[in-house]
Design a protein around this motif. Structure first.
Motif, PDB file in Angstrom:
ATOM      1  N   ARG A 154       0.815  -1.220   0.000  1.00  0.00           N
ATOM      2  CA  ARG A 154       0.000   0.000   0.000  1.00  0.00           C
ATOM      3  C   ARG A 154       0.847   1.269   0.000  1.00  0.00           C
ATOM      4  N   ILE A 155       1.926   1.217  -0.774  1.00  0.00           N
ATOM      5  CA  ILE A 155       2.762   2.406  -0.958  1.00  0.00           C
ATOM      6  C   ILE A 155       2.101   3.245  -2.040  1.00  0.00           C
ATOM      7  N   THR A 156       1.711   4.440  -1.673  1.00  0.00           N
ATOM      8  CA  THR A 156       1.053   5.328  -2.629  1.00  0.00           C
ATOM      9  C   THR A 156       1.862   6.590  -2.922  1.00  0.00           C
ATOM     10  N   ASP A 157       2.817   6.896  -2.037  1.00  0.00           N
ATOM     11  CA  ASP A 157       3.638   8.086  -2.232  1.00  0.00           C
ATOM     12  C   ASP A 157       4.916   7.941  -1.415  1.00  0.00           C
ATOM     13  N   ALA A 158       5.781   8.950  -1.484  1.00  0.00           N
ATOM     14  CA  ALA A 158       7.065   8.898  -0.784  1.00  0.00           C
ATOM     15  C   ALA A 158       6.873   8.809   0.733  1.00  0.00           C
ATOM     16  N   GLU A 159       5.825   9.448   1.229  1.00  0.00           N
ATOM     17  CA  GLU A 159       5.584   9.446   2.669  1.00  0.00           C
ATOM     18  C   GLU A 159       5.255   8.041   3.193  1.00  0.00           C
ATOM     19  N   THR A 160       4.386   7.318   2.491  1.00  0.00           N
ATOM     20  CA  THR A 160       4.072   5.958   2.948  1.00  0.00           C
ATOM     21  C   THR A 160       5.280   5.040   2.779  1.00  0.00           C
ATOM     22  N   ALA A 161       6.107   5.284   1.785  1.00  0.00           N
ATOM     23  CA  ALA A 161       7.325   4.491   1.616  1.00  0.00           C
ATOM     24  C   ALA A 161       8.291   4.744   2.767  1.00  0.00           C
ATOM     25  N   GLU A 162       8.429   5.998   3.170  1.00  0.00           N
ATOM     26  CA  GLU A 162       9.313   6.336   4.296  1.00  0.00           C
ATOM     27  C   GLU A 162       8.823   5.698   5.589  1.00  0.00           C
ATOM     28  N   GLU A 163       7.515   5.666   5.792  1.00  0.00           N
ATOM     29  CA  GLU A 163       6.966   5.027   6.998  1.00  0.00           C
ATOM     30  C   GLU A 163       7.324   3.543   7.035  1.00  0.00           C
ATOM     31  N   LEU A 164       7.238   2.884   5.888  1.00  0.00           N
ATOM     32  CA  LEU A 164       7.597   1.469   5.836  1.00  0.00           C
ATOM     33  C   LEU A 164       9.090   1.263   6.064  1.00  0.00           C
ATOM     34  N   GLY A 165       9.899   2.242   5.682  1.00  0.00           N
ATOM     35  CA  GLY A 165      11.338   2.159   5.919  1.00  0.00           C
ATOM     36  C   GLY A 165      11.688   2.179   7.388  1.00  0.00           C
ATOM     37  N   GLN A 166      10.768   2.612   8.236  1.00  0.00           N
ATOM     38  CA  GLN A 166      11.003   2.683   9.677  1.00  0.00           C
ATOM     39  C   GLN A 166      10.497   1.458  10.426  1.00  0.00           C
ATOM     40  N   LEU A 167       9.974   0.460   9.722  1.00  0.00           N
ATOM     41  CA  LEU A 167       9.427  -0.726  10.377  1.00  0.00           C
ATOM     42  C   LEU A 167      10.516  -1.514  11.098  1.00  0.00           C
ATOM     43  N   PRO A 168      10.167  -2.116  12.235  1.00  0.00           N
ATOM     44  CA  PRO A 168      11.145  -2.981  12.906  1.00  0.00           C
ATOM     45  C   PRO A 168      11.412  -4.229  12.058  1.00  0.00           C
ATOM     46  N   ASP A 169      12.584  -4.822  12.240  1.00  0.00           N
ATOM     47  CA  ASP A 169      12.982  -5.978  11.426  1.00  0.00           C
ATOM     48  C   ASP A 169      12.047  -7.167  11.570  1.00  0.00           C
ATOM     49  N   ASP A 170      11.351  -7.288  12.707  1.00  0.00           N
ATOM     50  CA  ASP A 170      10.487  -8.452  12.906  1.00  0.00           C
ATOM     51  C   ASP A 170       9.111  -8.286  12.241  1.00  0.00           C
ATOM     52  N   ASP A 171       8.846  -7.125  11.674  1.00  0.00           N
ATOM     53  CA  ASP A 171       7.596  -6.917  10.939  1.00  0.00           C
ATOM     54  C   ASP A 171       7.731  -7.577   9.575  1.00  0.00           C
ATOM     55  N   PRO A 172       6.780  -8.457   9.191  1.00  0.00           N
ATOM     56  CA  PRO A 172       6.907  -9.154   7.903  1.00  0.00           C
ATOM     57  C   PRO A 172       6.966  -8.217   6.692  1.00  0.00           C
ATOM     58  N   ARG A 173       6.407  -7.029   6.830  1.00  0.00           N
ATOM     59  CA  ARG A 173       6.454  -6.061   5.728  1.00  0.00           C
ATOM     60  C   ARG A 173       7.844  -5.487   5.526  1.00  0.00           C
ATOM     61  N   ALA A 174       8.688  -5.552   6.571  1.00  0.00           N
ATOM     62  CA  ALA A 174      10.037  -4.982   6.483  1.00  0.00           C
ATOM     63  C   ALA A 174      10.861  -5.706   5.413  1.00  0.00           C
ATOM     64  N   PHE A 175      10.727  -7.022   5.330  1.00  0.00           N
ATOM     65  CA  PHE A 175      11.473  -7.764   4.320  1.00  0.00           C
ATOM     66  C   PHE A 175      11.034  -7.339   2.925  1.00  0.00           C
ATOM     67  N   MET A 176       9.717  -7.278   2.699  1.00  0.00           N
ATOM     68  CA  MET A 176       9.228  -6.908   1.369  1.00  0.00           C
ATOM     69  C   MET A 176       9.608  -5.467   1.021  1.00  0.00           C
ATOM     70  N   TYR A 177       9.639  -4.597   2.034  1.00  0.00           N
ATOM     71  CA  TYR A 177      10.080  -3.235   1.758  1.00  0.00           C
ATOM     72  C   TYR A 177      11.557  -3.239   1.359  1.00  0.00           C
ATOM     73  N   GLY A 178      12.358  -4.081   2.002  1.00  0.00           N
ATOM     74  CA  GLY A 178      13.759  -4.220   1.629  1.00  0.00           C
ATOM     75  C   GLY A 178      13.899  -4.693   0.181  1.00  0.00           C
ATOM     76  N   VAL A 179      13.045  -5.624  -0.231  1.00  0.00           N
ATOM     77  CA  VAL A 179      13.046  -6.103  -1.616  1.00  0.00           C
ATOM     78  C   VAL A 179      12.668  -4.957  -2.558  1.00  0.00           C
ATOM     79  N   TYR A 180      11.674  -4.184  -2.155  1.00  0.00           N
ATOM     80  CA  TYR A 180      11.238  -3.021  -2.945  1.00  0.00           C
ATOM     81  C   TYR A 180      12.407  -2.063  -3.161  1.00  0.00           C
ATOM     82  N   GLU A 181      13.161  -1.789  -2.117  1.00  0.00           N
ATOM     83  CA  GLU A 181      14.307  -0.883  -2.213  1.00  0.00           C
ATOM     84  C   GLU A 181      15.433  -1.507  -3.043  1.00  0.00           C
ATOM     85  N   TRP A 182      15.643  -2.815  -2.908  1.00  0.00           N
ATOM     86  CA  TRP A 182      16.666  -3.518  -3.676  1.00  0.00           C
ATOM     87  C   TRP A 182      16.352  -3.445  -5.169  1.00  0.00           C
TER      88      TRP A 182
END
Length: 194
Positions: A154-182
């Motif tokens: 549910r990334i719709t803009d830079a702000e929601t992307a930045e919020e996901l970048g702050q997720l703790p490592d144990d959040d399952p979305r953190a891995f997918m956000y890392g893939v998104y950045e990769w």
């Protein structure tokens, strides 16, 4: 992953075995999603149209696909095939009817080409080598993968992307956000190599 670099008439990058497996898995999932969600082709019309009669050809085309395709329910497909006319349902449906099948086929063809290049690395034992004439398929596929992950997260803009970048490592979305950045890194270095 090391950045893509141009070497002669190819763009080259070294991927770790895990990166090759991850990217190949994502590309295959994209292909499966696009192929599984494609509407069934309509039955061909009963009689061949006279090639000299444009009205007969139009009639044949209209009979071949009489139904108006609907906007997909899946948010990934909505992102990959956005509504061209959000305020005009009929025009939007007509646009999908005449463009979506071809767009789908093009996305699948590009993704399959990426899979071929990944397979040639022999699970990362060799660098991925992309001829300059095929870089476009890589750029489109990487973009489609990023759009797909953005839709799921549910990334719709830079702000929601930045919020996901702050997720703790144990959040399952953190891995997918890392893939998104990769994928963004891969896409950026591929563009810069040109």
């Amino acid at each position: 992953m090391r950045r893509f670099e141009r070497r002669g008439k190819k763009v080259v990058a070294t991927l770790e075995p895990e990166e090759v497996q991850l990217l190949a898995s994502l590309v295959q999932q994209l292909i499966d999603l696009l192929a599984d969600s494609e509407p069934e082709p309509a039955a061909p019309p009963p009689a061949a149209a006279d090639p000299d009669d444009p009205f007969a050809l139009w009639e044949r085309d209209l009979q071949a696909e009489p139904d108006q395709p609907e906007e997909p329910d899946d948010p990934v497909l909505q992102r990959l095939f956005p509504n061209a006319y959000p305020h005009d349902a009929r025009a939007s449906s007509d646009f999908r009817r005449f463009t979506e099948r071809e767009a789908r086929a093009a996305k699948i063809a590009a993704a399959r080409l990426v899979l071929e290049h990944l397979a040639a690395t022999r699970d990362g034992r060799h660098p991925v080598k992309v001829p300059l004439t095929e870089v476009d398929a890589w750029l489109k596929t990487l973009n489609n993968l990023r759009l797909s992950i953005a839709a799921r997260l549910r990334i719709t803009d830079a702000e929601t992307a930045e919020e996901l970048g702050q997720l703790p490592d144990d959040d399952p979305r953190a891995f997918m956000y890392g893939v998104y950045e990769w994928l963004a890194f891969a896409q950026e270095t591929l563009v810069n190599s040109l």
